[in-house]
Design a protein around this motif. Structure first.
Motif, PDB file in Angstrom:
ATOM      1  N   UNK A 206     -10.533 -12.682 -18.797  1.00  0.00           N
ATOM      2  CA  UNK A 206     -10.334 -14.077 -19.192  1.00  0.00           C
ATOM      3  C   UNK A 206      -8.924 -14.280 -19.751  1.00  0.00           C
ATOM      4  N   UNK A 207      -8.446 -13.314 -20.506  1.00  0.00           N
ATOM      5  CA  UNK A 207      -7.087 -13.398 -21.034  1.00  0.00           C
ATOM      6  C   UNK A 207      -6.072 -13.475 -19.898  1.00  0.00           C
ATOM      7  N   UNK A 208      -6.241 -12.593 -18.910  1.00  0.00           N
ATOM      8  CA  UNK A 208      -5.327 -12.586 -17.781  1.00  0.00           C
ATOM      9  C   UNK A 208      -5.405 -13.885 -16.985  1.00  0.00           C
ATOM     10  N   UNK A 209      -6.611 -14.379 -16.813  1.00  0.00           N
ATOM     11  CA  UNK A 209      -6.792 -15.607 -16.046  1.00  0.00           C
ATOM     12  C   UNK A 209      -6.090 -16.787 -16.719  1.00  0.00           C
ATOM     13  N   UNK A 210      -6.141 -16.845 -18.028  1.00  0.00           N
ATOM     14  CA  UNK A 210      -5.484 -17.951 -18.735  1.00  0.00           C
ATOM     15  C   UNK A 210      -3.975 -17.892 -18.560  1.00  0.00           C
ATOM     16  N   UNK A 211      -3.397 -16.693 -18.627  1.00  0.00           N
ATOM     17  CA  UNK A 211      -1.957 -16.563 -18.433  1.00  0.00           C
ATOM     18  C   UNK A 211      -1.572 -16.910 -16.997  1.00  0.00           C
ATOM     19  N   UNK A 212      -2.370 -16.440 -16.036  1.00  0.00           N
ATOM     20  CA  UNK A 212      -2.101 -16.769 -14.632  1.00  0.00           C
ATOM     21  C   UNK A 212      -2.127 -18.282 -14.418  1.00  0.00           C
ATOM     22  N   UNK A 213      -3.082 -18.947 -15.005  1.00  0.00           N
ATOM     23  CA  UNK A 213      -3.197 -20.400 -14.835  1.00  0.00           C
ATOM     24  C   UNK A 213      -1.985 -21.126 -15.393  1.00  0.00           C
ATOM     25  N   UNK A 214      -1.454 -20.622 -16.509  1.00  0.00           N
ATOM     26  CA  UNK A 214      -0.258 -21.242 -17.087  1.00  0.00           C
ATOM     27  C   UNK A 214       0.941 -21.042 -16.174  1.00  0.00           C
ATOM     28  N   UNK A 215       1.112 -19.834 -15.658  1.00  0.00           N
ATOM     29  CA  UNK A 215       2.264 -19.530 -14.805  1.00  0.00           C
ATOM     30  C   UNK A 215       2.185 -20.223 -13.459  1.00  0.00           C
ATOM     31  N   UNK A 216       0.973 -20.519 -12.994  1.00  0.00           N
ATOM     32  CA  UNK A 216       0.829 -21.235 -11.728  1.00  0.00           C
ATOM     33  C   UNK A 216       1.429 -22.633 -11.795  1.00  0.00           C
ATOM     34  N   UNK A 217       1.488 -23.217 -12.984  1.00  0.00           N
ATOM     35  CA  UNK A 217       2.115 -24.534 -13.138  1.00  0.00           C
ATOM     36  C   UNK A 217       3.607 -24.472 -12.819  1.00  0.00           C
ATOM     37  N   UNK A 218       4.192 -23.271 -12.944  1.00  0.00           N
ATOM     38  CA  UNK A 218       5.615 -23.082 -12.658  1.00  0.00           C
ATOM     39  C   UNK A 218       5.826 -22.440 -11.279  1.00  0.00           C
ATOM     40  N   UNK A 219       4.789 -22.483 -10.443  1.00  0.00           N
ATOM     41  CA  UNK A 219       4.835 -21.960  -9.069  1.00  0.00           C
ATOM     42  C   UNK A 219       5.147 -20.469  -9.034  1.00  0.00           C
ATOM     43  N   UNK A 220       4.615 -19.723  -9.994  1.00  0.00           N
ATOM     44  CA  UNK A 220       4.760 -18.271 -10.033  1.00  0.00           C
ATOM     45  C   UNK A 220       3.496 -17.655  -9.450  1.00  0.00           C
ATOM     46  N   UNK A 221       3.650 -16.879  -8.399  1.00  0.00           N
ATOM     47  CA  UNK A 221       2.480 -16.275  -7.758  1.00  0.00           C
ATOM     48  C   UNK A 221       1.870 -15.210  -8.647  1.00  0.00           C
ATOM     49  N   UNK A 222       0.615 -14.886  -8.404  1.00  0.00           N
ATOM     50  CA  UNK A 222      -0.069 -13.875  -9.203  1.00  0.00           C
ATOM     51  C   UNK A 222       0.542 -12.491  -8.998  1.00  0.00           C
ATOM     52  N   UNK A 223       1.003 -12.232  -7.798  1.00  0.00           N
ATOM     53  CA  UNK A 223       1.618 -10.938  -7.536  1.00  0.00           C
ATOM     54  C   UNK A 223       2.904 -10.777  -8.339  1.00  0.00           C
ATOM     55  N   UNK A 224       3.717 -11.823  -8.384  1.00  0.00           N
ATOM     56  CA  UNK A 224       4.962 -11.755  -9.147  1.00  0.00           C
ATOM     57  C   UNK A 224       4.710 -11.763 -10.651  1.00  0.00           C
ATOM     58  N   UNK A 225       3.639 -12.423 -11.059  1.00  0.00           N
ATOM     59  CA  UNK A 225       3.361 -12.551 -12.488  1.00  0.00           C
ATOM     60  C   UNK A 225       2.599 -11.369 -13.052  1.00  0.00           C
ATOM     61  N   UNK A 226       2.080 -10.508 -12.213  1.00  0.00           N
ATOM     62  CA  UNK A 226       1.226  -9.411 -12.683  1.00  0.00           C
ATOM     63  C   UNK A 226       1.883  -8.530 -13.743  1.00  0.00           C
ATOM     64  N   UNK A 227       3.149  -8.069 -13.564  1.00  0.00           N
ATOM     65  CA  UNK A 227       3.757  -7.237 -14.616  1.00  0.00           C
ATOM     66  C   UNK A 227       3.885  -7.964 -15.948  1.00  0.00           C
ATOM     67  N   UNK A 228       4.253  -9.243 -15.892  1.00  0.00           N
ATOM     68  CA  UNK A 228       4.371 -10.019 -17.123  1.00  0.00           C
ATOM     69  C   UNK A 228       3.017 -10.191 -17.794  1.00  0.00           C
ATOM     70  N   UNK A 229       1.993 -10.465 -17.003  1.00  0.00           N
ATOM     71  CA  UNK A 229       0.654 -10.644 -17.557  1.00  0.00           C
ATOM     72  C   UNK A 229       0.167  -9.358 -18.206  1.00  0.00           C
ATOM     73  N   UNK A 230       0.464  -8.220 -17.570  1.00  0.00           N
ATOM     74  CA  UNK A 230       0.067  -6.931 -18.150  1.00  0.00           C
ATOM     75  C   UNK A 230       0.737  -6.701 -19.497  1.00  0.00           C
ATOM     76  N   UNK A 231       2.016  -7.035 -19.592  1.00  0.00           N
ATOM     77  CA  UNK A 231       2.739  -6.858 -20.852  1.00  0.00           C
ATOM     78  C   UNK A 231       2.188  -7.775 -21.938  1.00  0.00           C
ATOM     79  N   UNK A 232       1.935  -9.026 -21.585  1.00  0.00           N
ATOM     80  CA  UNK A 232       1.445  -9.982 -22.579  1.00  0.00           C
ATOM     81  C   UNK A 232       0.046  -9.618 -23.063  1.00  0.00           C
ATOM     82  N   UNK A 233      -0.816  -9.207 -22.154  1.00  0.00           N
ATOM     83  CA  UNK A 233      -2.187  -8.881 -22.539  1.00  0.00           C
ATOM     84  C   UNK A 233      -2.271  -7.566 -23.311  1.00  0.00           C
ATOM     85  N   UNK A 234      -1.244  -6.734 -23.199  1.00  0.00           N
ATOM     86  CA  UNK A 234      -1.233  -5.486 -23.959  1.00  0.00           C
ATOM     87  C   UNK A 234      -0.820  -5.700 -25.406  1.00  0.00           C
TER      88      UNK A 234
END
Length: 272
Positions: free
Chosen positions: A129-157
C-alpha cells in the motif's frame, strides 16, 4: 655500462594515480551535496513570507490611519486627531501583529497534525500500500512505474522520508519554519506602525490643522505611489505592473480617506 645505467635501475618506477572509482565519486558527491545542503538549510530564509507581511502591514498601516486622521481633521482639533490616530495606530499594530502570529501558529499546528496523521498511516498500512501511494503520486507527473521503482524503494525504506514525500507532493504542504510565528507577528506589526506613523507626522509638527491635513495628503500620496510601484515591481519585475500597482494603491488610499472624511463631517453636521 653499469655506472650509467645504475641510476635508472635504482630509481623507483613512477606510480600511476588511480582513476576515481564510482564509490569515490559517490562519496565525494554525497559529502559535497550534504555539506551544501547543511549550509543551505542553515542560511536559507523565506523572504517571500517576510515580504508578504511587510506589504500587508505597511499598506494597511498607511491607509487606515491616514483615512482616520483625515476624517478626524474635519472636526478642527489637532489634539483630537493625534489622540485618535495614536489610539488606532497602537491598537492596529497589536491586532495585525497578533493576527499574523496566530495565523502562523495555526499553519504550523496544521502541518504537525497532518504529519502525525501520515506517520500513523504509514505504520498501519502494508508495504504494498505504501508503494502504491507513491506510484499514484508520481503518475501525476507522467513517471512510469519502471522508472519510479528505485525511488519508491528508497522512500519506502525510510519512514521519515516517506512521510515527508507525502506531505510535499500529496498534501502540497510546506514545512513551516519554527521561528515563523513570532517573525511574522513582529514584521507585520512593525510594518503597520511605520506605515501608519507617516501620515500622522504633519499633525505633530504643524499647528494649523488645515496645513497639516494638506501636507499629510501630499506625503501620503507620494508614499502610496512609491510603495504601490515597488511592491508590484519586486513581485512581478515589470514596470507596467509597478505603475498599475501605484495607481491601485493610490486609488484605495484616496477612497478610504475621502469616505472617512465625508462620514465624519456628515456626522458632525448632523449633531450640530
Amino acid at each position: 655500462m653499469p655506472t650509467e645505467s645504475s641510476p635508472l635501475l635504482l630509481s623507483e618506477p613512477p606510480t600511476e594515480q588511480p582513476f576515481p572509482t564510482a564509490y569515490d565519486s559517490k562519496s565525494t558527491d554525497s559529502s559535497s551535496s550534504s555539506s551544501h545542503q547543511s549550509s543551505t538549510s542553515s542560511t536559507h530564509f523565506d523572504y517571500g513570507n517576510v515580504l508578504r507581511d511587510i506589504i500587508i502591514g505597511f499598506s494597511d498601516g498607511l491607509t487606515v490611519p491616514f483615512a482616520l486622521t483625515a476624517g478626524l481633521s474635519s472636526l478642527g482639533s489637532t489634539k483630537l486627531v493625534i489622540m485618535g490616530g495614536l489610539a488606532e495606530l497602537f491598537s492596529g499594530m497589536i491586532s495585525m501583529g497578533l493576527g499574523a502570529y496566530l495565523a502562523a501558529v495555526t499553519e504550523r499546528d496544521t502541518y504537525t497534525s497532518e504529519e502525525q496523521r501520515e506517520d500513523a498511516h504509514n505504520t498501519a498500512c502494508l508495504p504494498e500500500e505504501q508503494r502504491s501511494e507513491i506510484y499514484n503520486i508520481l503518475e501525476k507527473y507522467s513517471v512510469s512505474r519502471q522508472a519510479a521503482a528505485p525511488l519508491v524503494n528508497e522512500l519506502c525504506a525510510n519512514r521519515d522520508q516517506w512521510v515527508r514525500f507525502k506531505m510535499d507532493f500529496e498534501l502540497k504542504m510546506e514545512q513551516p519554519n519554527v521561528h515563523r510565528a513570532w517573525i511574522s507577528g513582529l514584521t507585520m506589526g512593525l510594518s503597520y506602525f511605520l506605515g501608519g506613523l507617516i501620515p500622522m507626522i504633519p499633525y505633530f509638527v504643524l499647528v494649523n490643522i488645515r496645513d497639516a491635513l494638506l501636507v499629510s495628503i501630499a506625503v501620503t500620496v507620494v508614499i502610496l505611489l512609491g510603495f504601490g510601484y515597488v511592491k508590484n515591481y519586486v513581485a512581478i519585475r515589470n514596470h507596467r505592473a509597478g505603475l498599475w500597482g501605484a495607481v491601485q494603491t493610490l486609488v484605495i488610499g484616496v477612497l478610504a480617506a475621502g469616505t472617512s472624511y465625508v462620514i465624519v463631517k456628515s456626522l458632525d453636521r448632523g449633531e450640530t
